[in-house]
Design a protein around this motif. Structure first.
Motif, PDB file in Angstrom:
ATOM      1  N   ILE A  64       0.844  -1.104  -0.088  1.00 55.90           N
ATOM      2  CA  ILE A  64       0.076  -0.029  -0.028  1.00 55.90           C
ATOM      3  C   ILE A  64       0.946   1.391   0.091  1.00 55.90           C
ATOM      4  N   LEU A  65       0.747   2.103  -0.959  1.00 57.41           N
ATOM      5  CA  LEU A  65       1.714   3.380  -1.268  1.00 57.41           C
ATOM      6  C   LEU A  65       0.593   4.602  -1.044  1.00 57.41           C
ATOM      7  N   GLN A  66       0.885   5.164   0.139  1.00 54.26           N
ATOM      8  CA  GLN A  66      -0.063   6.377   0.228  1.00 54.26           C
ATOM      9  C   GLN A  66       0.964   7.798   0.181  1.00 54.26           C
ATOM     10  N   SER A  67       0.642   8.340  -0.889  1.00 57.38           N
ATOM     11  CA  SER A  67       1.379   9.715  -1.241  1.00 57.38           C
ATOM     12  C   SER A  67       2.950   9.361  -1.159  1.00 57.38           C
ATOM     13  N   PRO A  68       3.667   8.309  -1.820  1.00 58.26           N
ATOM     14  CA  PRO A  68       4.953   7.844  -1.590  1.00 58.26           C
ATOM     15  C   PRO A  68       5.822   8.880  -2.384  1.00 58.26           C
ATOM     16  N   TYR A  69       6.825   8.983  -1.791  1.00 58.15           N
ATOM     17  CA  TYR A  69       8.031   9.705  -2.601  1.00 58.15           C
ATOM     18  C   TYR A  69       8.489   9.101  -3.643  1.00 58.15           C
ATOM     19  N   ILE A  70       8.440   9.774  -4.839  1.00 54.70           N
ATOM     20  CA  ILE A  70       8.841   9.122  -5.975  1.00 54.70           C
ATOM     21  C   ILE A  70      10.100   9.670  -6.575  1.00 54.70           C
ATOM     22  N   PRO A  71      11.211   9.550  -6.438  1.00 53.33           N
ATOM     23  CA  PRO A  71      12.511  10.091  -6.990  1.00 53.33           C
ATOM     24  C   PRO A  71      12.493   9.607  -8.298  1.00 53.33           C
ATOM     25  N   ASP A  72      13.334  10.278  -9.299  1.00 55.63           N
ATOM     26  CA  ASP A  72      13.612   9.628 -10.505  1.00 55.63           C
ATOM     27  C   ASP A  72      14.356   8.295 -10.599  1.00 55.63           C
ATOM     28  N   SER A  73      15.067   7.982  -9.713  1.00 59.68           N
ATOM     29  CA  SER A  73      15.516   6.686  -9.631  1.00 59.68           C
ATOM     30  C   SER A  73      14.633   5.306  -9.621  1.00 59.68           C
ATOM     31  N   LEU A  74      13.557   5.779  -8.968  1.00 62.75           N
ATOM     32  CA  LEU A  74      12.417   4.754  -8.918  1.00 62.75           C
ATOM     33  C   LEU A  74      11.850   4.539 -10.237  1.00 62.75           C
ATOM     34  N   ILE A  75      11.262   5.789 -10.878  1.00 65.00           N
ATOM     35  CA  ILE A  75      10.718   5.862 -12.025  1.00 65.00           C
ATOM     36  C   ILE A  75      11.613   5.081 -13.044  1.00 65.00           C
ATOM     37  N   GLN A  76      12.647   5.126 -13.043  1.00 70.17           N
ATOM     38  CA  GLN A  76      13.682   4.571 -13.929  1.00 70.17           C
ATOM     39  C   GLN A  76      13.939   3.057 -13.626  1.00 70.17           C
ATOM     40  N   THR A  77      13.741   2.626 -12.280  1.00 67.17           N
ATOM     41  CA  THR A  77      13.711   1.143 -12.057  1.00 67.17           C
ATOM     42  C   THR A  77      12.639   0.486 -12.529  1.00 67.17           C
ATOM     43  N   VAL A  78      11.360   1.176 -12.315  1.00 73.82           N
ATOM     44  CA  VAL A  78      10.005   0.451 -12.837  1.00 73.82           C
ATOM     45  C   VAL A  78       9.934   0.665 -14.345  1.00 73.82           C
ATOM     46  N   GLU A  79      10.693   1.728 -15.077  1.00 73.34           N
ATOM     47  CA  GLU A  79      10.738   1.519 -16.536  1.00 73.34           C
ATOM     48  C   GLU A  79      11.479   0.499 -17.285  1.00 73.34           C
ATOM     49  N   SER A  80      12.473  -0.071 -16.348  1.00 72.66           N
ATOM     50  CA  SER A  80      13.244  -1.087 -16.782  1.00 72.66           C
ATOM     51  C   SER A  80      12.690  -2.825 -16.471  1.00 72.66           C
ATOM     52  N   ILE A  81      11.472  -2.599 -15.775  1.00 74.47           N
ATOM     53  CA  ILE A  81      10.838  -3.667 -15.419  1.00 74.47           C
ATOM     54  C   ILE A  81       9.966  -4.264 -16.574  1.00 74.47           C
ATOM     55  N   GLU A  82       9.978  -5.599 -16.975  1.00 71.99           N
ATOM     56  CA  GLU A  82       8.975  -5.985 -18.017  1.00 71.99           C
ATOM     57  C   GLU A  82       7.762  -6.560 -17.414  1.00 71.99           C
ATOM     58  N   GLN A  83       7.931  -7.239 -16.180  1.00 68.89           N
ATOM     59  CA  GLN A  83       6.781  -7.825 -15.626  1.00 68.89           C
ATOM     60  C   GLN A  83       6.682  -7.809 -14.206  1.00 68.89           C
ATOM     61  N   MET A  84       5.425  -7.556 -13.567  1.00 70.13           N
ATOM     62  CA  MET A  84       5.648  -7.524 -12.046  1.00 70.13           C
ATOM     63  C   MET A  84       4.429  -8.263 -11.674  1.00 70.13           C
ATOM     64  N   GLN A  85       3.871  -9.453 -12.422  1.00 70.65           N
ATOM     65  CA  GLN A  85       2.841 -10.124 -12.103  1.00 70.65           C
ATOM     66  C   GLN A  85       2.554 -10.461 -10.383  1.00 70.65           C
ATOM     67  N   THR A  86       3.758 -10.610  -9.879  1.00 69.48           N
ATOM     68  CA  THR A  86       3.652 -11.330  -8.546  1.00 69.48           C
ATOM     69  C   THR A  86       3.002 -10.256  -7.556  1.00 69.48           C
ATOM     70  N   LEU A  87       2.995  -8.966  -7.899  1.00 69.63           N
ATOM     71  CA  LEU A  87       2.926  -7.809  -6.839  1.00 69.63           C
ATOM     72  C   LEU A  87       1.425  -7.486  -7.118  1.00 69.63           C
TER      73      LEU A  87
ATOM     74  N   THR B  71       2.868  14.966  -9.681  1.00 66.89           N
ATOM     75  CA  THR B  71       3.472  14.887 -10.855  1.00 66.89           C
ATOM     76  C   THR B  71       4.062  13.433 -11.117  1.00 66.89           C
ATOM     77  N   PRO B  72       4.986  13.186 -10.282  1.00 68.75           N
ATOM     78  CA  PRO B  72       5.741  11.701 -10.258  1.00 68.75           C
ATOM     79  C   PRO B  72       4.929  10.721 -10.185  1.00 68.75           C
ATOM     80  N   ASN B  73       3.825  10.999  -8.821  1.00 71.29           N
ATOM     81  CA  ASN B  73       2.914   9.831  -8.769  1.00 71.29           C
ATOM     82  C   ASN B  73       2.256   9.507  -9.978  1.00 71.29           C
ATOM     83  N   ARG B  74       1.778  10.384 -10.694  1.00 69.23           N
ATOM     84  CA  ARG B  74       0.875  10.342 -11.932  1.00 69.23           C
ATOM     85  C   ARG B  74       1.756   9.624 -13.014  1.00 69.23           C
ATOM     86  N   GLN B  75       2.927   9.929 -12.943  1.00 71.18           N
ATOM     87  CA  GLN B  75       3.817   9.234 -14.103  1.00 71.18           C
ATOM     88  C   GLN B  75       4.223   7.875 -13.748  1.00 71.18           C
TER      89      GLN B  75
END
Length: 243
Positions: free
Chosen positions: A150-173, A198-202
């Motif tokens: 559960i993510l409530q108003s999480p802090y989303i730095p660029d590094s986290l966005i880059q990590t998720v961009e590189s992930i191809e699948q996350m079915q387990t979550l 803005t980063p949360n919408r991204q």
């Protein structure tokens, strides 16, 4: 005021990674028995989640109303603003060891102490703001350990966005993700204005494109406990629905 049907106890765990004792709050549901396997939900900012977020009370009521599964809830406490920043902030000096403590020491302790569901879906995380960042990071690094978040108003730095961009699948979550529609102008404890929206919408766009169990909501309001508290009901039902 509703009386708690389950119980809340204080506990402690010594972390070799952090070289300190960590205070825990542990909620066990009514009719708790060591014979039954329970899912576990671990909260960053434990004391705040139990007091300001009313996490245990809310879960207790939802369990009594049979709207969510019986669940053990563990609040992990910090020692104040500076200690929180050192542990939760990606640049904090205790951050990497805190991540190791959560993923290795705390989970081992809880699996020994309780009859837990050993599958990834059996261990969940909840966090707000920087605590949301920690919860999200842990679920990405250890998806086989933490299957629900559960993510409530999480802090989303660029590094986290880059990590998720590189992930191809996350079915387990399974992810519940919320942010306030006024969080473009959030003033942090140091007085710095930050745009959380803005980063949360991204991140929402990225997660929507992945094949996973995902719920996103924008609530009315800013980066405040009064909003997160109301948001806990749909979050718990999404993660731990009885149906």
């Amino acid at each position: 005021m509703a009386i708690l049907k389950g119980s809340i106890t204080d506990d402690k765990i010594y972390s070799n990674y952090l070289e300190e004792e960590i205070d825990l709050l542990i909620y066990t549901p009514s009719k708790f028995t060591p014979l039954v396997k329970y899912p576990v939900l671990i909260a960053q900012d434990g004391r705040d989640y139990f007091q300001l977020g009313k996490l245990a009370k809310t879960a207790d009521r939802l369990m009594e109303e049979e709207l969510m599964q019986s669940c053990i809830i563990v609040g992990v406490n910090h020692k104040g603003i500076e200690d929180r920043k050192a542990k939760y902030d990606p640049t904090g000096e205790k951050h990497e060891n805190y991540i190791r403590f959560m993923a290795i020491e705390l989970t081992s302790y809880l699996n020994e102490k309780f009859n837990t569901l050993q599958l990834g879906a059996g261990m969940g995380l909840i966090g707000d703001s920087l605590g949301g960042y920690v919860a999200f990071k842990l679920s990405l690094l250890y998806p086989n350990t933490f299957g629900k978040v559960i993510l409530q108003s999480p802090y989303i730095p660029d590094s986290l966005i880059q990590t998720v961009e590189s992930i191809e699948q996350m079915q387990t979550l399974t992810i519940y993700h919320s942010i306030g529609d006024e969080e473009e102008q959030f003033k942090n404890p140091e007085g710095v204005i930050r745009d959380f929206l803005t980063p949360n919408r991204q991140m929402n766009k990225l997660l929507t494109n992945l094949a996973l169990d995902y719920e996103y909501t924008e609530f009315q309001g800013n980066h405040l406990w009064v909003n997160w508290q109301k948001d806990i009901v749909p979050a718990l039902i999404f993660l731990y629905s009885n149906h």
